[in-house]
Motif scaffolding. Structure first.
Motif, PDB file in Angstrom:
ATOM      1  N   ARG A 151       0.821  -1.202   0.000  1.00 40.74           N
ATOM      2  CA  ARG A 151       0.000   0.000   0.000  1.00 40.74           C
ATOM      3  C   ARG A 151       0.861   1.260   0.000  1.00 40.74           C
ATOM      4  N   LYS A 152       0.625   2.104  -0.997  1.00 45.04           N
ATOM      5  CA  LYS A 152       1.362   3.368  -1.053  1.00 45.04           C
ATOM      6  C   LYS A 152       0.426   4.497  -0.653  1.00 45.04           C
ATOM      7  N   THR A 153       0.882   5.312   0.290  1.00 50.11           N
ATOM      8  CA  THR A 153       0.091   6.464   0.708  1.00 50.11           C
ATOM      9  C   THR A 153       0.816   7.712   0.245  1.00 50.11           C
ATOM     10  N   THR A 154       0.068   8.647  -0.293  1.00 50.77           N
ATOM     11  CA  THR A 154       0.695   9.919  -0.667  1.00 50.77           C
ATOM     12  C   THR A 154      -0.057  11.055  -0.005  1.00 50.77           C
ATOM     13  N   GLY A 155       0.597  12.181   0.094  1.00 43.18           N
ATOM     14  CA  GLY A 155      -0.046  13.352   0.672  1.00 43.18           C
ATOM     15  C   GLY A 155       0.710  14.601   0.267  1.00 43.18           C
ATOM     16  N   THR A 156       0.150  15.731   0.642  1.00 41.51           N
ATOM     17  CA  THR A 156       0.773  17.009   0.303  1.00 41.51           C
ATOM     18  C   THR A 156       1.035  17.775   1.586  1.00 41.51           C
ATOM     19  N   ASP A 157       2.257  18.272   1.721  1.00 40.50           N
ATOM     20  CA  ASP A 157       2.618  19.032   2.918  1.00 40.50           C
ATOM     21  C   ASP A 157       3.738  19.993   2.523  1.00 40.50           C
ATOM     22  N   SER A 158       3.507  21.262   2.730  1.00 37.31           N
ATOM     23  CA  SER A 158       4.492  22.237   2.235  1.00 37.31           C
ATOM     24  C   SER A 158       5.864  22.052   2.901  1.00 37.31           C
ATOM     25  N   ARG A 159       5.898  21.415   4.100  1.00 36.15           N
ATOM     26  CA  ARG A 159       7.187  21.242   4.788  1.00 36.15           C
ATOM     27  C   ARG A 159       8.129  20.298   4.047  1.00 36.15           C
ATOM     28  N   VAL A 160       7.571  19.419   3.223  1.00 37.91           N
ATOM     29  CA  VAL A 160       8.453  18.440   2.571  1.00 37.91           C
ATOM     30  C   VAL A 160       9.066  18.991   1.277  1.00 37.91           C
ATOM     31  N   ARG A 161       8.549  20.094   0.800  1.00 36.90           N
ATOM     32  CA  ARG A 161       9.084  20.618  -0.465  1.00 36.90           C
ATOM     33  C   ARG A 161      10.464  21.221  -0.227  1.00 36.90           C
TER      34      ARG A 161
END
Ligand code: NAD
Length: 648
Positions: free
Chosen positions: A136-146
């Motif tokens: 299972r691959k989970t993805t998300g968006t978080d400005s801290r990881v950019r």
């Protein structure tokens, strides 16, 4: 323009060959961090160590446990090492998997990420993270990881093998295409995406063919950056949802999956997205983007079908079921399980979405790529640049006008005849350059920028070395027919200081419009050279120039006639001024009022070079010369630019 909302991505990007080796340490200082955890995969470990040398003690730990799709266990191990070493930033050197691991650390710790990408994944400019647990691959968006800082160094991509270059580049192209209909799309992402598609499609064939070709590598990396920014804002749509399931559930390799699936998604979506179709079509110079992308992928040697990269036919129906819930509601065309099944079956078998035009385009692109590659090792670098640019532009010309075999043959015959008619006294190639405007364009490109310097114009085909020297005030006519004309003036620098000893060559036609070299008797007339005096002054007698046709009895004359263009040049005198320390000046003075001033066959007229010739009755004239008939006079002051002044 439709209303839109745009969360612009921030972060510093430093782009260029050598930036990783030369710029990393300074850029890290600029960011104000001092304890870096360096994250890389085992392949890139030695490169990473080398790049880290200038950072010295600022690298407090090295993590080489990177794995594809960032397993949670790997993320945990990296986070633990960050904590143990007291890291205040994470530095990733490698492809999307290394960047993804650094992002996983940032996700829970908030540590800033510095990325030095070595593939075209584009992850380094997105706020998207991904983790896998089991299948299972989970993805998300978080400005801290950019990443806060990205160093793009095309030199680091030279080692990417052709297959990976092709797949990773096509993956970037997929990011661009998807940005046209993904949920966060806006006009700015569309702009980046269109340019990304253009540059990727243009540069990928050469980057794959010759991996050491840095210009192509730079272009592809630039395209990948644009792709990442477009994707990072627009997010993912149908294409990514399909690839996500195929990669996560069936373990298909990320980039190849994208490369295979993209044409089928384009074929499904573009009919419902006419603006995207038009813009992608323009970027690829095709009426059928789906076919063009498939042809591009095939030309790059990528596998054609999902079955070629390990997907079983029995899995297709299940895959369609798994993808369906993830299809964005605002996909340009409605896509349900049935449509997905059809799409997946075609992609599995590698069926052509093609038309003949796209295959043809790929065939032509391959020829250009092969010829460009043949100059890749040319030296010096300027020769390589000239040769490759010439090939690129010549090929573009042939493609644009769909050059026929007969036209090609005509061109060869034309040049052959131009060669045959050229000798010591007749220069058909300069004439050709003149009537095509190439001479004036080259002069324009190299024009002196010094304010106030005299403007240049064409040298023309009639300059002859070895003209006779004339004393100041002497007569260069030497038997040339025409009303006597007294010419005088000064040569100064741009500060108005006289330039003594400058050599001035003068040549011109007689009253019948002919130069001496056009007479068969070998005469030398209306041509000569002299030097300026101590006051920078010059003066001489000659004859009043006349308008004349350029030689039009050769191929260039035929060209003019076929275009309905006249061969006439307005009356003028040629000057060439040479003196050490200054840029040589090649120019004319034109007779004010001449009827051909606005239709010079060689485009040589410039306003500042049009000069009044005054007419005088018989009587005493300069240099103590008694004139029995009318004569004319002209004054022309010339200003030379210093030798160091270059065109901008
Ligand atoms: P990768 O980092 O796994 O690299 C692929 C292979 O290429 C590896 O074996 C690596 O060692 C090798 N490699 C990397 N650079 C090389 C070089 N210069 N020379 C020779 N070999 C080199 O994969 P990738 O294709 O870079 O990235 C794919 C991953 O990135 C996927 O997991 C994908 O989901 C993720 N991704 C994430 C985002 C995002 O926004 N989060 C965007 C795109 C991709």
């Amino acid at each position: 323009m439709q209303p839109f909302t745009y969360d612009a991505l921030t972060g510093r990007v430093v782009f260029g060959p050598g930036t990783a080796r030369a710029g990393l340490a300074d850029e890290v200082s600029r960011l104000g961090v001092s304890r870096l955890l360096l994250i890389t995969d085992t392949r890139a470990a030695s490169l990473a160590r080398e790049l880290a040398v200038p950072l010295g003690g600022r690298v407090v730990g090295l993590f080489t446990g990177v794995q594809e799709h960032v397993p949670v266990t790997v993320a945990e191990a990296a986070r633990q090492q960050a904590a143990e070493t007291g890291a205040d930033a994470v530095l990733s050197i490698g492809g999307g998997s290394a960047t993804g691991t650094a992002k996983a650390v940032a996700l829970t710790t908030g540590l800033p990420v510095i990325a030095v990408p070595t593939t075209y994944a584009g992850s380094e400019v997105t706020p998207v993270w991904g983790l896998t647990e089991g299948e299972r691959k989970t993805t998300g968006t978080d400005s801290r990881v950019r990443p806060r800082l990205v160093l793009y160094d095309p030199e680091l991509t030279v080692s990417l093998p052709p297959g990976l270059t092709a797949a990773s580049g096509l993956n970037a192209l997929a990011h661009c295409a998807e940005a046209f209909w993904a949920p966060g799309r806006n006009p700015v992402t569309a702009l980046a995406a269109a340019e990304g598609i253009r540059v990727l499609a243009q540069a990928l064939p050469l980057a794959v063919k010759d991996g050491t070709e840095l210009v192509a590598r730079s272009d592809v990396l630039y395209g990948a950056y644009l792709a990442g920014t477009a994707f990072g804002t627009a997010g993912s749509g149908l294409h990514h949802k399909i690839c996500h399931v195929l990669g996560g559930r069936y373990g298909l390799p990320h980039a190849q999956t994208h490369a295979i699936v993209l044409p089928y998604v384009l074929a499904v979506n573009l009919p419902g997205a006419p603006e995207a179709a038009a813009r992608i079509g323009r970027a690829l110079d095709t009426a059928d983007p789906a076919a063009a992308v498939q042809a591009l992928a095939a030309g790059l040697g990528l596998p054609g079908g999902l079955r070629d990269i390990g997907l079983r036919g029995d899995d297709l129906d299940e895959a369609a079921e798994l993808i369906e819930p993830a299809v964005p509601a605002d996909n340009p065309v409605p896509v349900g399980v049935a449509e997905l099944r059809t799409l997946l079956r075609a992609a599995w078998a590698g069926q052509p979405v093609t038309d003949e035009a796209a295959v043809q385009a790929a065939r032509e692109a391959a020829v250009t790529a092969e010829v460009l590659a043949s100059f890749a090792g040319a030296t010096p670098p300027r020769y390589k640049e000239l040769a490759q640019s010439l090939v690129r532009n010549l090929h573009a010309f042939a493609r644009e006008i769909r050059l026929t075999q007969e036209e090609w043959q005509f061109g060869i015959d034309f040049l052959t005849r131009a060669g045959h008619i050229t000798d010591d006294r007749r220069q058909e190639f300069i004439l050709l350059s003149d009537v095509l405007g190439m001479s004036m364009l080259t002069i324009g490109i190299n024009a002196p920028t010094a304010a106030g310097a005299t403007e240049s114009t064409v040298v023309g085909p009639f300059f002859v070395a070895g003209a006779p020297e004339t004393p100041l005030g002497g007569d260069i006519a030497n038997g040339a027919q025409g009303r006597p004309c007294y010419v005088s003036g000064t040569v100064t620098d741009t500060a108005g200081q006289p330039i003594a000893g400058a050599r001035i060559d003068i040549w011109q036609s007689d009253e019948d419009g002919f130069y001496d070299v056009q007479y068969p008797d070998g005469r030398t007339a209306a041509r000569g050279w002299l030097r300026t005096g101590p006051d920078g002054g010059y003066r001489f007698w000659s004859v009043h120039p006349a308008p004349y046709p350029i030689p039009d009895d050769g191929p260039v004359g035929e060209l003019l006639e076929a275009a309905g263009r006249g061969p006439m040049r307005p009356a003028h005198l040629h000057f060439r001024v040479v003196v050490p320390g200054y840029r040589p000046l090649v120019t004319h003075i034109f007779v004010a009022g001449d009827e051909y001033l606005d239709k010079d066959a060689v485009f040589g007229v410039k306003e500042s070079l049009i000069v009044e010739f005054t007419e005088h009755p018989p009587g005493p004239a300069p240099e103590g010369r008694p004139m029995s008939g009318p004569w004319s006079r002209v004054t022309f002051d010339m200003v030379l630019a210093p030798a160091a002044e270059r065109a901008t």
